[in-house]
Design a protein around this motif. Structure first.
Motif, mmCIF file in Angstrom:
data_model
loop_
_atom_site.group_PDB
_atom_site.id
_atom_site.type_symbol
_atom_site.label_atom_id
_atom_site.label_comp_id
_atom_site.label_asym_id
_atom_site.label_seq_id
_atom_site.Cartn_x
_atom_site.Cartn_y
_atom_site.Cartn_z
ATOM 1 N N LEU A 82 0.611 -1.225 0.121
ATOM 2 C CA LEU A 82 -0.037 0.004 0.097
ATOM 3 C C LEU A 82 0.756 1.341 0.002
ATOM 4 O O LEU A 82 0.365 2.369 -0.137
ATOM 5 C CB LEU A 82 -0.831 0.000 1.098
ATOM 6 N N PHE A 83 2.094 1.165 0.193
ATOM 7 C CA PHE A 83 3.002 2.344 0.247
ATOM 8 C C PHE A 83 2.859 3.105 -0.980
ATOM 9 O O PHE A 83 2.302 4.711 -0.580
ATOM 10 C CB PHE A 83 4.414 2.142 0.571
ATOM 11 N N VAL A 84 2.989 2.781 -1.884
ATOM 12 C CA VAL A 84 2.946 3.777 -3.101
ATOM 13 C C VAL A 84 1.715 4.181 -3.609
ATOM 14 O O VAL A 84 1.765 5.519 -3.775
ATOM 15 C CB VAL A 84 3.736 2.948 -4.523
ATOM 16 N N PRO A 85 0.571 3.433 -3.495
ATOM 17 C CA PRO A 85 -0.591 4.111 -3.590
ATOM 18 C C PRO A 85 -1.021 5.034 -2.374
ATOM 19 O O PRO A 85 -1.449 6.280 -2.742
ATOM 20 C CB PRO A 85 -1.830 2.956 -3.603
ATOM 21 N N ALA A 86 -0.738 5.000 -1.130
ATOM 22 C CA ALA A 86 -0.964 5.895 -0.074
ATOM 23 C C ALA A 86 0.073 7.130 -0.233
ATOM 24 O O ALA A 86 -0.536 8.096 0.085
ATOM 25 C CB ALA A 86 -0.613 5.153 1.297
ATOM 26 N N TYR A 87 1.067 6.875 -0.610
ATOM 27 C CA TYR A 87 1.869 8.137 -0.982
ATOM 28 C C TYR A 87 1.322 8.913 -1.956
ATOM 29 O O TYR A 87 1.228 9.972 -1.685
ATOM 30 C CB TYR A 87 3.390 7.589 -1.481
ATOM 31 N N LEU A 88 1.051 8.353 -3.006
ATOM 32 C CA LEU A 88 0.491 9.060 -4.161
ATOM 33 C C LEU A 88 -1.034 9.759 -3.843
ATOM 34 O O LEU A 88 -1.225 10.862 -3.991
ATOM 35 C CB LEU A 88 0.335 8.430 -5.388
ATOM 36 N N LEU A 89 -1.768 9.127 -3.061
ATOM 37 C CA LEU A 89 -3.326 9.547 -2.675
ATOM 38 C C LEU A 89 -2.842 10.615 -1.592
ATOM 39 O O LEU A 89 -3.635 11.797 -1.638
ATOM 40 C CB LEU A 89 -3.927 8.450 -2.195
ATOM 41 N N ALA A 90 -1.838 10.431 -0.886
ATOM 42 C CA ALA A 90 -1.670 11.771 0.276
ATOM 43 C C ALA A 90 -1.335 12.818 -0.435
ATOM 44 O O ALA A 90 -1.796 13.960 -0.078
ATOM 45 C CB ALA A 90 -0.508 11.107 1.151
ATOM 46 N N GLY A 91 -0.448 12.905 -1.504
ATOM 47 C CA GLY A 91 -0.260 13.989 -2.116
ATOM 48 C C GLY A 91 -1.035 14.432 -3.047
ATOM 49 O O GLY A 91 -1.296 15.878 -3.060
ATOM 50 N N TRP A 93 -4.237 14.391 -2.230
ATOM 51 C CA TRP A 93 -5.359 15.094 -1.234
ATOM 52 C C TRP A 93 -4.668 16.353 -0.869
ATOM 53 O O TRP A 93 -5.221 17.139 -0.519
ATOM 54 C CB TRP A 93 -5.358 13.995 0.041
ATOM 55 N N GLN A 94 -3.467 16.397 -0.608
ATOM 56 C CA GLN A 94 -2.847 17.786 -0.073
ATOM 57 C C GLN A 94 -3.179 18.778 -1.424
ATOM 58 O O GLN A 94 -3.449 20.099 -1.229
ATOM 59 C CB GLN A 94 -1.151 17.671 0.138
ATOM 60 N N TRP A 95 -2.859 18.231 -2.876
ATOM 61 C CA TRP A 95 -3.075 19.093 -3.976
ATOM 62 C C TRP A 95 -4.260 19.447 -4.164
ATOM 63 O O TRP A 95 -4.669 20.591 -4.481
ATOM 64 C CB TRP A 95 -2.564 18.348 -5.112
ATOM 65 N N LEU A 96 -5.503 18.538 -3.802
ATOM 66 C CA LEU A 96 -6.481 19.129 -3.959
ATOM 67 C C LEU A 96 -7.271 20.104 -2.865
ATOM 68 O O LEU A 96 -8.239 20.695 -2.881
ATOM 69 C CB LEU A 96 -7.708 17.661 -3.821
ATOM 70 N N ARG A 97 -6.449 20.134 -1.755
ATOM 71 C CA ARG A 97 -6.786 20.933 -0.730
ATOM 72 C C ARG A 97 -5.931 22.062 -1.079
ATOM 73 O O ARG A 97 -6.004 22.941 -0.028
ATOM 74 C CB ARG A 97 -6.355 20.197 0.806
ATOM 75 N N GLY A 98 -5.434 22.472 -2.080
ATOM 76 C CA GLY A 98 -4.658 23.593 -2.160
ATOM 77 C C GLY A 98 -3.332 23.715 -1.570
ATOM 78 O O GLY A 98 -2.783 24.688 -1.556
ATOM 79 N N ARG A 99 -2.878 22.736 -1.250
ATOM 80 C CA ARG A 99 -1.485 22.624 -0.349
ATOM 81 C C ARG A 99 -0.580 22.017 -1.556
ATOM 82 O O ARG A 99 -0.811 21.656 -2.755
ATOM 83 C CB ARG A 99 -1.555 21.863 0.932
ATOM 84 N N TYR A 103 5.743 18.803 -0.467
ATOM 85 C CA TYR A 103 6.064 19.209 0.801
ATOM 86 C C TYR A 103 5.173 18.930 1.948
ATOM 87 O O TYR A 103 5.419 18.934 3.080
ATOM 88 C CB TYR A 103 6.505 20.733 0.620
ATOM 89 N N ASP A 104 3.693 19.001 1.352
ATOM 90 C CA ASP A 104 2.815 18.837 2.313
ATOM 91 C C ASP A 104 2.353 17.515 2.678
ATOM 92 O O ASP A 104 1.529 17.072 3.297
ATOM 93 C CB ASP A 104 1.531 19.752 2.515
ATOM 94 N N ASN A 105 2.854 16.380 1.735
ATOM 95 C CA ASN A 105 2.740 15.041 2.007
ATOM 96 C C ASN A 105 3.285 14.461 3.353
ATOM 97 O O ASN A 105 4.373 14.608 3.672
ATOM 98 C CB ASN A 105 3.244 14.225 0.785
ATOM 99 N N PRO A 106 2.317 13.710 4.230
ATOM 100 C CA PRO A 106 2.744 13.323 5.477
ATOM 101 C C PRO A 106 3.916 12.395 5.379
ATOM 102 O O PRO A 106 4.669 12.272 6.346
ATOM 103 C CB PRO A 106 1.518 12.681 6.052
ATOM 104 N N PHE A 107 4.072 11.756 4.295
ATOM 105 C CA PHE A 107 5.281 10.738 4.283
ATOM 106 C C PHE A 107 6.489 11.625 4.215
ATOM 107 O O PHE A 107 7.488 11.232 4.795
ATOM 108 C CB PHE A 107 5.114 9.938 2.983
ATOM 109 N N GLU A 108 6.625 12.632 3.328
ATOM 110 C CA GLU A 108 7.630 13.516 3.110
ATOM 111 C C GLU A 108 7.905 14.295 4.436
ATOM 112 O O GLU A 108 8.931 14.510 4.906
ATOM 113 C CB GLU A 108 7.358 14.515 1.892
#
Length: 121
Positions: A82-91, A93-99, A103-108
Motif C-alpha cells: 500500500l505504500f506507493v498508492p498511499a503516498y500518491l493519494l496523500a500527495g 489529497w494535499q494538492w486537492l486541498r490547495g497545498r 512538501y505537505d505530503n505526510p510521508f515527506e
C-alpha cells in the motif's frame, strides 16, 4: 517486495548506464549513471526510494539525503504493497486541498522531520 522489485528494475537500468551500487543500512543505494542525470534534469528529483532500493543522481547526493530516503525505506516496510498508492493519494489529497503535493505530503513530512533531528544532533 513488489516495490523493491520495481526498484531493482530501475536500478538495473541505471547500472547499465554507468551507475554504481552499494548496500547501506538494509537498502541498496544506486548512484549516478547517464540515465540518472537525465532523470534529474527532467523531473527535478535528486533521489527516489522504491522499497529497499534508493536511487540517486550521485553518491554525494545519496550521502546528503540518506536519512530522508531511509525513512521512506522504513515507510515502505510498514505499509507494504500500500505504500506507493498511499503516498500518491496523500500527495493528491494535499494538492486537492490547495497545498503542496510534495512538501505537505505526510510521508515527506516524516522524512523531513528525521532530517531535521539529525542535523540538530
Amino acid at each position: 517486495m513488489p516495490t523493491t522489485l520495481l526498484g531493482l528494475l530501475f536500478a538495473s537500468l541505471l547500472l547499465l548506464t554507468g551507475a554504481s551500487a552499494r548496500w547501506v543500512d538494509g537498502a541498496i543505494e544506486v548512484a549516478g549513471g547517464w540515465l540518472a542525470q537525465k532523470l534529474v534534469q527532467t523531473s527535478g528529483f535528486a533521489a527516489l526510494t522504491l522499497g529497499h532500493v534508493v536511487l540517486g543522481c550521485s553518491a554525494e547526493c545519496l550521502q546528503r539525503l540518506r536519512t530522508h530516503e531511509h525513512v521512506h525505506v522504513r515507510q515502505a516496510e510498514r505499509w507494504g504493497l500500500l505504500f506507493v498508492p498511499a503516498y500518491l493519494l496523500a500527495g493528491l489529497w494535499q494538492w486537492l486541498r490547495g497545498r503542496h503535493a510534495y512538501y505537505d505530503n505526510p510521508f515527506e513530512q516524516e522524512a523531513f522531520a528525521a532530517e531535521s533531528v539529525e542535523s540538530v544532533s
